[in-house]
Design an enzyme around this catalytic site. Sequence first.
Site, short mmCIF file in Angstrom:
data_model
loop_
_atom_site.label_atom_id
_atom_site.label_comp_id
_atom_site.label_asym_id
_atom_site.label_seq_id
_atom_site.Cartn_x
_atom_site.Cartn_y
_atom_site.Cartn_z
N PRO A 105 0.78 -1.25 0.00
CA PRO A 105 0.00 0.00 0.00
C PRO A 105 0.80 1.29 0.00
O PRO A 105 0.21 2.35 0.11
CB PRO A 105 -0.76 -0.11 1.33
CG PRO A 105 0.14 -0.87 2.23
CD PRO A 105 0.98 -1.77 1.37
N CYS A 106 2.12 1.22 -0.14
CA CYS A 106 2.86 2.47 0.10
C CYS A 106 2.57 3.57 -0.91
O CYS A 106 2.71 4.73 -0.59
CB CYS A 106 4.37 2.24 0.24
SG CYS A 106 5.09 1.23 -1.03
#
Lengths: 201, 373
Positions: free
Chosen positions: A151-152
Amino acid sequence: MLHLMQMILPRNGRRSTQIFPSGHGFLVREWVFHAEGYLALENMNQLSASEALTDDENYSAEEEPFDNATLVQSYNDDMHIYDFHIVYSFSYRVPVLYFRGYRCDGHPLLLCDIERDLPPYSLKIQNESKWTFMTQEEHPYLRRPWYTLHPCGTSDWMKLLLGGDLPSKSPDMLHYLSAWLSVVGQTVGLRIPLELHDKSI
Amino acid sequence: MELCSEEAVKYVWEGAIPLQIHLHESEVTTLPPPPPILVLGSRIGYLPLLVPLIKPHFSSTLPPGTDSVWFDYKGLPLKWYIPIGVLFDLLCAEPERPWNLTVHFRGHPGDVLTPCEGEDSVKWSYINSLKEAAYIINGNCKNIMNMSQADQFELWQSLVKGNMDDFLRISSRLKLGPLGEDCMVRSGSSLVQPRQAIGEPDFTGSGRPCRIPVRLYVRNISEDLDDLEDAVPIDCWDRISYINRPVEIHKEEGRLSLKCAMKTLLPEIFLEESLVNNHEFSREGETVGADSSYGDSETIGGLRNAQAEEIPFPGQAHVQLLKKSKIKMIRIQGIELDMDIPFFWVVNNLKNPEYFLHICVFMGTSSDQSTIR
């Protein structure tokens, strides 16, 4: 974000069933909200690559009521079944997709099997960034190994998608999840029915 | 009190657990069976990194086939991505020296344990945790993504080899600390606002909370336990509540103690039984109380069912909180900490190399409700 997840579902925690046939991709079943704090979309039938029809963007024929007989016909050993969970990450403050796949006999799919089901662009990314795109992690609630999309970058592209800073309580937030899913879903070949975007709870 | 004590950091880096590794009996094909091997497991290291030391000792006795190495302690498969020191602090209520573990080279329980493909798996798990920590501290993980391959390699190697000086040299460029007493991240001589990457305009006002990466492991033991040696061993990871959630500090709060930090992560523990919380929290999609927000700075409210054995902690793993349960002990890097210790000191000196502070919490609970889901 957690509240958002609760808000998009009706009180009884279940969304109405939506099934639609598609050339390839997923037949949508139903969403379930789990009280621990995640959304589940389970038993999604992904036709394997060998079963997929030629890529067909014309969906008008597929808005007809679904015929159960058709479903039985296409059932075969090649069918892969997927569960998708949407979990909120406190670290990244965005939703995160967790998923796992298995064959009809219940045997879990290996990474190489799942890769065969991925849309070509995703497969390319996966090959280039083996350890940072799609990895096996412990599901935060079920505590078992599931696959997840990292998810970065989510916060950045969600800002682009929704245009500007996310207001905390404007009605647009109600569409946050479907907007998010429209992007993330494409990564794993999950088709979102148009109704999901239109429905305002 | 100094910001960052090199002595303390050295203590952490040099900490190691003496391990006695036994080969699982099902994998012994020779007589007499091989003796266990004694190795030192670095507190900040990971079990799979010890395999090159362990395998040669057992290789002549292994059955044929491909290796998939995993470890267990009293039957509990060990999560290889948790640092060795944390596993020890958590699973050995009373420290066992040497710590007796069993190694397996076959039959990896893939349904319960994520597989480890050797050093690369561990390295990337570390890098991903570092990214997560950077995101929590700075609001982005650009500093990690922009690391050169050489730097990434050197950083990882310094951890594998336990070389603190090399690690500090490279990691200081990442601008992830230390944390000041005012809870602002400091970088060298200049003050770095949280979520301000170098070169970017300063978005943060003084009211913006500071976020600190924390991983909490909660274990229930009997309240009446006099001797930790008698604590019921953990036979299943469901008995541990794992909370991966940053601690948020507002600058106005001033000097924060460990106790205050714990309150933000486990608010129910600090509520009086008679107190009815004002925040309304609904799990059914009903109207959300006015105080809640979309961020994770919300406090979870409502002891809606004070009689319940289980108080749901929405958005997290269920923390098994029972009536009158309270914190019996907090252990970080093998040290039992006083709750009044300044939190910034704990973070700066006792965090792991991926910038997460791992906290083991032992909750005392009444013995008749010791079963856990």
